[in-house]
Design a protein around this motif. Sequence first.
Motif, mmCIF file in Angstrom:
data_model
loop_
_atom_site.group_PDB
_atom_site.id
_atom_site.type_symbol
_atom_site.label_atom_id
_atom_site.label_comp_id
_atom_site.label_asym_id
_atom_site.label_seq_id
_atom_site.Cartn_x
_atom_site.Cartn_y
_atom_site.Cartn_z
ATOM 1 N N SER A 1 4.523 7.948 -4.601
ATOM 2 C CA SER A 1 3.493 7.691 -3.589
ATOM 3 C C SER A 1 2.134 7.530 -4.257
ATOM 4 O O SER A 1 1.896 8.030 -5.367
ATOM 5 N N GLU A 2 1.254 6.851 -3.590
ATOM 6 C CA GLU A 2 -0.123 6.674 -4.082
ATOM 7 C C GLU A 2 -0.788 8.030 -4.290
ATOM 8 O O GLU A 2 -1.474 8.260 -5.285
ATOM 9 N N ARG A 3 -0.578 8.941 -3.358
ATOM 10 C CA ARG A 3 -1.191 10.277 -3.443
ATOM 11 C C ARG A 3 -0.724 11.002 -4.705
ATOM 12 O O ARG A 3 -1.511 11.609 -5.414
ATOM 13 N N PRO B 1 0.810 -1.219 0.000
ATOM 14 C CA PRO B 1 0.000 0.000 0.000
ATOM 15 C C PRO B 1 0.846 1.272 0.000
ATOM 16 O O PRO B 1 1.954 1.299 0.536
ATOM 17 N N GLY B 2 0.296 2.308 -0.649
ATOM 18 C CA GLY B 2 0.906 3.626 -0.597
ATOM 19 C C GLY B 2 1.979 3.895 -1.622
ATOM 20 O O GLY B 2 2.498 5.005 -1.689
#
Length: 175
Positions: free
Chosen positions: A165-167, A105-106
Amino acid sequence: MTILRQIAQLGQPVLRQETELVGDPADRALQALIDDMLATMAEANGVGIAAPQVYEPLRLFVVASRPNPRYPQAPAMEPTPMLNPEILWQSDEIEKGWEGCLSVPGIRGMVPRSLRIGVRYLSRTGQVCDDELSGFIARVFQHEYDHISGMVFLDRVASSRDLISEREYLRLVSA
């Protein structure tokens, strides 16, 4: 009764171990596992999930591309459980694309994959299926195939500079 399963995170040994062939597709426990995987993947906004990701070292995964918050541009398809999948051939044409993973994740990584592949698998009813996959759906298949081979997408990233990053990924795809 369908169960939302815990998703194995990077570092869990099950993500790196050999997987076993699926036996009888009609086995009730196997059918329950498939239902659990479908529910777990949908809850986590995934477009695929492999049995090792839910702590089952089996050659089984689901490909279920659909637009969702993690993959807004994904094409829609029926969720397809694939038992004992094989890659029969791969195109020489390679395309790099962003991948993420429910077990990592992320983080997103730029991963090179064959643009087209020929595959064979058993359906959940035991029918032999031969398909040619392309684009995003071929990418998902190859990503999940890596999971049943003890690999994660990070193993295919050429450089740490190809990680974000995911963001930041979501900002890029919505721009």
